[in-house]
Structures are given as C-alpha cells and as structure tokens.
Design a protein around this motif. Structure first.
Motif, PDB file in Angstrom:
ATOM      1  N   HIS A  72       0.752  -1.226   0.079  1.00 43.20           N
ATOM      2  CA  HIS A  72       0.078  -0.049  -0.090  1.00 43.20           C
ATOM      3  C   HIS A  72       0.801   1.213   0.211  1.00 43.20           C
ATOM      4  O   HIS A  72       2.191   1.101   0.432  1.00 43.20           O
ATOM      5  CB  HIS A  72      -0.831   0.231   1.162  1.00 43.20           C
ATOM      6  CG  HIS A  72      -1.627  -1.220   1.408  1.00 43.20           C
ATOM      7  ND1 HIS A  72      -3.063  -1.251   0.903  1.00 43.20           N
ATOM      8  CD2 HIS A  72      -1.538  -2.258   1.828  1.00 43.20           C
ATOM      9  CE1 HIS A  72      -3.361  -2.442   0.802  1.00 43.20           C
ATOM     10  NE2 HIS A  72      -2.652  -3.129   1.739  1.00 43.20           N
ATOM     11  N   ASP A 131      -3.539   4.414  -1.765  1.00 45.23           N
ATOM     12  CA  ASP A 131      -3.520   3.489  -2.854  1.00 45.23           C
ATOM     13  C   ASP A 131      -4.484   4.400  -4.193  1.00 45.23           C
ATOM     14  O   ASP A 131      -5.420   3.732  -4.485  1.00 45.23           O
ATOM     15  CB  ASP A 131      -4.198   2.278  -2.460  1.00 45.23           C
ATOM     16  CG  ASP A 131      -3.275   1.514  -1.525  1.00 45.23           C
ATOM     17  OD1 ASP A 131      -2.057   1.710  -1.826  1.00 45.23           O
ATOM     18  OD2 ASP A 131      -3.869   0.648  -0.807  1.00 45.23           O
ATOM     19  N   ALA A 150      -4.029   0.438   5.734  1.00 42.71           N
ATOM     20  CA  ALA A 150      -3.136   0.179   4.859  1.00 42.71           C
ATOM     21  C   ALA A 150      -2.221  -0.911   5.413  1.00 42.71           C
ATOM     22  O   ALA A 150      -1.711  -1.728   4.737  1.00 42.71           O
ATOM     23  CB  ALA A 150      -1.932   1.308   4.925  1.00 42.71           C
TER      24      ALA A 150
END
Ligand code: FES
Length: 152
Positions: A72, A131, A150
């Motif tokens: 991420h 992201d 994340a």
C-alpha cells in the motif's frame, strides 16, 4: 519480460512525443511499480541524453520512486494549503505510527509513505491518498484509520 527490453519497447512507443521523458518515466513506473536503475542508461541512450540528465529528472520529481513500493502507498500532501492546516504535525504522526520516514517502506512490506505536492483537495486540507484514493480533512483519528487499513 526483462527490464531493459520492456524499457526499450516503452521508449520506442513514446519517444515521438514532444517532451517524451516524463511520459516514459511514468509508463515505466506504471509497469514496474518503480523506476529501476537499469532503465536509466537505456532511456538516456535512446533519447540522446546524458545519464545525469535522466537521473536528475527522476530525482527531481517526487512522483518517481527508485525502489519497489510496499503493498500500500500512503501519500500525505506537503503543499502549502495542507501545511497551513497542520500537515507537518500529521506527517510526524504518520511517521511515528509507521516507524518510517518519507520514501521508506515498513519492514513488513505493507506500507510505503510518500509526500505529494497538492492533491487538488486544498479546500479540504489536510489531505492524503491511500492507494490512489484521496481523503480530505484528515485528522488524527482518520490518519490512524488509514494506517490501520494500509496495514491489514
Ligand atoms: Fe494539499 Fe492542495 S495543498 S491538497
């Protein structure tokens, strides 16, 4: 395919553009997730630039990374509007929560922390992006939620 080969194909596709270097670098990052060092001499040769010129551009733009990212990518806005709304403090908090600095990835490979310079959400600063998804008005609770997300 091997990096040099893919690089050559990408350069071949895009070198007819006016100012082809940035589009080429973006395409390479999309392809590999980062800009591998070994791409640089290939690009330099194909565009008739020195390696130093290509390297200079890669390091000048904060968008490019020179190592693979974690699973991420958390980006925090470091531009003015967000700074004035507590961006610095938020960045310190994120670094502490993750135990890393900007441009680093957590040892478990989960999260890469990167700065970004304006996400176009200035009216909802401070802002962040996880992201590719932008979030505005990120307070401590929201940041903790982002980091937890994340890390999952
Ligand atoms: Fe942060 Fe514009 S300055 S979104």
């Amino acid at each position: 395919a091997d990096v040099a080969e893919r690089t050559l194909a990408i350069v071949g596709e895009l070198k007819g553009l006016e100012g082809p270097l940035l589009p080429i670098l973006h395409e390479i990052q999309d392809e590999f997730g980062y800009v591998p060092e070994e791409c640089l001499p290939v690009i330099a040769r194909e565009l008739n630039l020195s390696r130093a010129e290509v390297y200079g551009v890669v390091t000048f733009y904060h968008d490019f990374r020179n190592h693979p990212a974690g699973r991420h990518v958390l980006k925090l806005c470091r531009a003015e509007a967000c700074q004035s709304m507590g961006g610095d403090r938020l960045a310190e908090r994120a670094k502490a929560l993750l135990g890393i600095d900007f441009h680093e990835t957590t040892p478990d490979g989960a999260v890469t922390l990167e700065p970004v310079y304006c996400l176009g959400l200035c009216s909802c600063s401070p802002s962040a992006m996880l992201d590719g998804e932008v979030r505005g008005r990120v307070d401590d609770a929201e940041l903790e939620a982002l980091v937890a997300e994340a890390r999952r």
